[in-house]
Structure formats: C-alpha cells, structure tokens
Enzyme design. Structure first.
Site, PDB file in Angstrom:
ATOM      1  N   HIS A   1       0.811  -1.215   0.000  1.00 48.79           N
ATOM      2  CA  HIS A   1       0.000   0.000   0.000  1.00 48.79           C
ATOM      3  C   HIS A   1       0.844   1.265   0.000  1.00 48.79           C
ATOM      4  CE1 HIS A   1      -3.257  -2.812   0.737  1.00 48.79           C
ATOM      5  NE2 HIS A   1      -3.940  -1.911   0.063  1.00 48.79           N
TER       6      HIS A   1
ATOM      7  N   ARG B   1     -15.095   2.687  -0.599  1.00 46.42           N
ATOM      8  CA  ARG B   1     -14.991   1.338  -0.051  1.00 46.42           C
ATOM      9  C   ARG B   1     -15.031   1.434   1.470  1.00 46.42           C
ATOM     10  NH1 ARG B   1      -9.679  -2.013  -1.308  1.00 46.42           N
ATOM     11  NH2 ARG B   1      -8.602  -0.564   0.068  1.00 46.42           N
TER      12      ARG B   1
ATOM     13  N   ARG C   1       1.507 -10.498  -1.496  1.00 51.39           N
ATOM     14  CA  ARG C   1       1.740  -9.267  -2.273  1.00 51.39           C
ATOM     15  C   ARG C   1       2.786  -8.367  -1.618  1.00 51.39           C
ATOM     16  NH1 ARG C   1      -3.872  -5.843  -1.579  1.00 51.39           N
ATOM     17  NH2 ARG C   1      -2.637  -4.028  -2.129  1.00 51.39           N
TER      18      ARG C   1
ATOM     19  N   CYS D   1     -10.386  -2.162 -10.078  1.00 52.92           N
ATOM     20  CA  CYS D   1      -9.782  -1.052  -9.336  1.00 52.92           C
ATOM     21  C   CYS D   1      -8.413  -1.428  -8.788  1.00 52.92           C
ATOM     22  CB  CYS D   1     -10.703  -0.558  -8.227  1.00 52.92           C
ATOM     23  SG  CYS D   1     -11.013  -1.802  -6.969  1.00 52.92           S
TER      24      CYS D   1
HETATM   25  C1  PEP Z   1      -6.970  -4.772  -4.581  1.00 58.24           C
HETATM   26  O1  PEP Z   1      -6.807  -5.673  -3.756  1.00 58.24           O
HETATM   27  O2  PEP Z   1      -6.707  -4.886  -5.804  1.00 58.24           O
HETATM   28  C2  PEP Z   1      -7.481  -3.457  -4.148  1.00 58.24           C
HETATM   29  C3  PEP Z   1      -7.839  -2.554  -5.018  1.00 58.24           C
HETATM   30  O3  PEP Z   1      -7.525  -3.211  -2.803  1.00 58.24           O
HETATM   31  P1  PEP Z   1      -6.196  -2.927  -1.942  1.00 58.24           P
HETATM   32  O4  PEP Z   1      -5.042  -2.786  -2.885  1.00 58.24           O
HETATM   33  O5  PEP Z   1      -6.421  -1.684  -1.176  1.00 58.24           O
HETATM   34  O6  PEP Z   1      -6.124  -4.141  -1.095  1.00 58.24           O
HETATM   35 MG    MG Z   2      -7.647  -5.454  -1.758  1.00 61.06          MG
END
Ligand code: PEP
Ligand code: MG
Length: 551
Positions: A188, A331, A464, A501
């Site tokens: 993030h 969200r 991730r 998104c």
């Molecule tokens: C995702 O998981 O692709 C998403 C848009 O949410 P975040 O990256 O905030 O987990």
């Molecule tokens: Mg996500």
C-alpha cells in the site's frame, strides 16, 4: 558514482537530498524528576510550539478551504492553553514529581474521557480533538518532527520500509521521492506513492546506507536505479528522460475533456483511485470521470483514534461534492494485513492477510460499521456516492452488509437526515471464492469491482508484500485473467456492471484483454488516466481477443 539497484514502483525521475525517516518511540512512561519547575517550562515551550504550528495550519486552511475549515485548528490552539487542562498538567507534575510527557498524557486522557462521557453527541466528538491536541504537545515534547520530516527543503525520503500508517501521515509537500530497502510494488505504500504521483524505488537492500544521509541522489522510479554522484553521461541521460516525461505530460493534456471511447464506440469509464480528500485535486487535474475506489481506511490510518461519524462525513462529502455529480465509489474500512491501526487493538495473527481483516472486522464490530455507514449515507445527499464492500467471500456477508445499510437508512429517515435511498451497493471481487459465487453475488448488488492486487495474491498463493517472489507473483497469469473473465460474465449475465480497481487496471498491455472481456470501468491512479484514455481511443474493441487467457 554509486549505483543502487532496486525495483521501480512509481515512475518518474527526480533528484534531491536523501533524508532517512526517523522513527521515534512515542510511548510515554512515568519517570520521577528532581526539578518539577524545569518540566513545567518544557510543557510551556511545547505549548508555544504547538500554538505556532496550529496558527500556520489554520492560515493554510483558510487560504485553501475557507474560514469554516480553519476554525478547527483555531479551536485546537485555544485548547492548548485551556486553563483547566493546564492546571491538570501542573497538578500531576507537582503531585507525582514526574516527567512532562506523563503529565500531559494523563491530562489528555482525563479530558478525553470526560468529553466522551457527555450526553451531547457534539461534545462527545470533542474527545478526538483533545486526543489530537495532546498528541501534538507530546510530539513537541519528544522532538517528533511534524509530518515526519525535519527539513526545510523537499527531500528524497529513505527508509528501511514504510508502513501505510506512516506514509499517510507524512507531509507530501516535502517529498520528492521514496527510496526504501524493503517493500514491494504491490504494497500500500507503493500504491500511495503512485496515487500521489511521487517517484518511488523499493527493494534497495543494504545498498541504501544510513551514511548517505544528506547526499544528493538521482532516482529513476521506472528502472529502479538510484545514483549518488552520477557521472556526466548518466546525469545527462536522466535529465533527458525527465524532459521527455514532461513533454509527454504536455502532449497528454490534449486528452483532457475527450471521451473514453474506442474507435468502434465501446465506452469505458476511466475512474480514479484515491486515499483521501486531498487526492481530489489530482483527479480533477487529470480529468478522471469518477472515483472508482476511495480507500476509506486511510482516514483511520491517519488518525490516532476512531474517526467520528462527523469527521468521516466531512471527508466523504468533500469528495462527493467535489466530483460534481460524477460517481464516487467509497470502499468501507479495509484494515488488517499490512494496514494496521493500533487503536483497533487487533490480535497479532500468524497470517494476517487471511485473518480478521476488512469486511470481517466490520461485521464483527457493528458499531464501527454503523458509524461509517451513517457517514456514507449522509454524504450520499451531496453527490453520486456508491458503497463498496471489500474482501467478500460469501453471499451471507453481503446480505448482512445490506441489512446494516437498511438499518442505517431507517435511522436516518427517523432522524429526518437527508440521504439517497438509491445509493448503489457493490462488492469487490478479490478472493477466488467471490469469483466462484459471482453469479449469486451479482443478484445482490449493483456492481462488481475487481481488486486484482488481492485477487492475484489469493489466486496464486503469493504474498503481495513479499518482494522476493519475483516471477511467481504474476498478475498476467492465465488463472488471474480467467478469474476476471468469469466475474465479468457473471456480472453481465445478471445485468450489472463490472470494473477493475486493482493496479492491473492501469496496465496498458492488458487493455485489449479487458476490452475483450467487456470491462465497463477501469479505475486507476490519477496520473494514469490520460495515458489510458489515449490508448482506449486508439483501440478497436471488436478486434480484441482473449489469447492471453491461454496457458
Ligand atoms: C486490490 O486488492 O486490488 C485493491 C484494489 O484493494 P487494496 O489494494 O487496497 O487491497
Ligand atoms: Mg484489496
């Protein structure tokens, strides 16, 4: 010349002095002191500094958002000197013979508890202001730099790694770039850097040394290279690249005001991802046609305590009204995993990405959920708000979310508070489970939005956050793309729209695949809107195919 090689996670060439992020331990402990008068003097100086900071903030706010917004900081400044509050600090100092930090924290806790216990909702909400003021005085006592950066000039911020809660609290106007030893492109913090349009390189490892503090660095957020003392040729190459980028930006300005439509007439909504109302400017400057993802949890991460209904309402309203009737998808709270918020007191988990996070927390803590939903519905009276739920795996979760929405709408109706009863409800598709039950989910909601960052993580069983997975973390994997196609088919079969998104939405190389799937919306970081629009306008949807779904 020193070359440090990392991974480019937010494009752009930049140069500036390296400044290492300093973490200060802000836990307050009680200590006995010999000289109470000296502690009183320390408090006085910290108060003076706090008032000066608040005056600057009030002035900035007045210039940028008007008198009403400035009042908050003026009130905070008055509270710093409040007679009862100061008396409480001094009494603790004298009675306990303790350090200034402990006395200030004790006074802050007592006053916040007193306000929180009041009957009047407005007075209750002041508890958060008192906590905020107390934190400011404490920071000044402990020498914690405001905005995290103690420098008059903007810098390249270097760190071992940065947590999202640290990144959101930084003063962005002082950051030219991010250079970190750890981190990953899907974290993030990297996402925030892209949203802010700030070049970033992560994974520099031990090559990034503390002793480089203060030295001028040149960095390329695309190639992941960071240089100290570049030779003439390298410096000239970076300068040319920077100039080309500026030129490209100018050329893309032509795309402003144009429709997001392919040559054969397929319309795609190009929306933006944001983390706070401050990102609205970037959306408007880049002509985003809506907000496809407002990560509301960053409001919680930037705060030292639960943001109140009013605080949230003001933030959502500012974005809804600022987008002038264009769709704004907010969200609901998505914390947990890498987004940890201390005051939630979440238990430490072995596998936080698969633990109690996102919608699971909201469904377990109905009061937290209700406060946010009330703020969202109240904001729906000021623009085209849509509400989206993250990390959905089951139909029952959506039904429970909808029941919570219905209860909040009933309350607001009874209280005579305006809201839009037709506010769209959507779910994020970011778990394999949600893909498998997409047909059933589609019957419950108005839209889907695919979170490809998490969908890739959960489909491929690849963390991730981990930078070492390299080619194993592959968002182009046919399994991920087939999941997207399954979700798109389920949405369209049931008459609802679907968008993306996650970060993959901005991947131009996949645009033909998304067009072939019939994606209705792509929500990207603001700086990616115009390049994506340029590409859409060159495409022919009918000739796009799904070749990439094959193994
Ligand atoms: C995702 O998981 O692709 C998403 C848009 O949410 P975040 O990256 O905030 O987990
Ligand atoms: Mg996500």
């Amino acid at each position: 010349m020193i070359l440090m090689q990392g991974k480019g996670v937010s494009r752009g060439v930049t140069t500036g002095k390296l400044y290492f992020f300093k973490r200060v331990d802000t836990t307050v402990e009680q200590r006995s002191v010999d000289d109470v008068e000296a502690e009183k003097e320390r408090v006085r100086q910290a108060q003076e500094k706090s008032i000066a900071q608040l005056e600057v903030l009030a002035e900035k706010c007045r210039r940028e958002a008007g008198d009403e917004a400035a009042v908050l900081f003026e009130t905070h400044a008055m509270f710093v000197e409040d007679e009862d509050y100061v008396e409480c600090i001094n009494t603790t100092l004298e009675d306990e013979g303790c350090n200034a930090e402990f006395a200030v924290q004790t006074a802050g806790e007592q006053f916040a508890a007193m306000f929180a216990a009041m009957d009047d909702a407005y007075m209750q909400a002041r508890a958060a202001d008192i906590t905020d003021v107390t934190r400011r005085i404490l920071n000044n006592l402990m020498g914690v730099a405001e905005g995290g950066i103690d420098s008059d000039e903007p810098v390249i911020l270097a760190a071992d790694d940065l947590a999202p809660s640290e990144t959101v609290q930084l003063d962005k106007s002082k950051i030219l770039g991010f250079a970190t030893q750890g981190g990953s492109g899907n974290s993030h913090t990297a996402i925030l850097a892209r949203t802010m349009g700030i070049p970033a390189v992560c994974g520099l490892g031990d090559a990034l040394k503390n002793e480089y503090e203060g030295r001028v660095a040149y960095m390329d957020g695309e190639t992941g290279q960071v240089f100290l003392d570049p030779d003439e040729l390298t410096a000239a190459g970076l300068k040319t690249k920077y100039e080309k980028q500026q030129e490209m930006k100018m050329l893309l300005q032509e795309m402003k005001g144009k429709e997001d439509v392919t040559l054969d007439g397929k319309h795609v909504n190009v929306y933006c991802n944001i983390g706070s109302p401050e990102d609205l400017n970037a959306v408007l400057q880049n002509d985003g046609q809506g907000i496809g993802l407002f990560r509301s949890e960053f409001l919680y991460l930037a705060s030292n305590d639960y943001p109140t209904e009013d605080q949230q309402f003001e933030a959502y309203k500012a974005v809804a009204a600022g987008m002038n009737g264009k769709r704004v998808i907010i969200r609901t709270l998505d914390i947990g995993a890498d987004k940890q918020v201390d005051y939630f007191d979440l238990k430490k988990e072995e596998n936080p990405a698969m633990g109690l996070r996102a919608i699971r927390i909201c469904l377990n803590r109905p009061e937290v959920f209700r406060t946010q939903l009330r703020a969202l519905y109240r904001a729906s009276a000021f623009g085209k708000v849509a509400i989206m739920f993250p990390m959905i795996t089951s139909v029952w979760e959506v039904k429970e979310c909808k029941r919570a929405c219905a209860a909040v709408m009933k309350e607001l109706t009874e209280e005579g508070i305006p809201f839009n009863p037709d506010t769209e409800i959507g779910v994020m598709i970011e778990t394999p489970a949600s893909v498998f039950v997409a047909e059933d989910l589609a019957k419950e909601v108005d839209f889907f939005s695919v979170g490809t960052n998490d969908l890739t993580q959960y489909t491929l069983a690849c963390d991730r956050q981990c930078n070492d997975l390299g080619k194993f973390f592959d968002p182009h994997h046919p399994a991920v793309l087939r999941a997207l196609k399954m979700a798109a088919d389920a949405a369209h079969k049931n008459g609802i729209w679907i968008g993306i998104c996650g970060e993959l939405g901005a991947d131009i190389s996949l645009l033909p695949t998304f067009l072939a799937m019939g994606m209705d919306e792509l929500s990207v970081t603001p700086s990616a809107v115009l390049p994506l629009r340029a590409e859409i306008r060159k495409s022919i949807a009918q000739t796009c195919d799904l070749k990439l779904l094959e193994c």
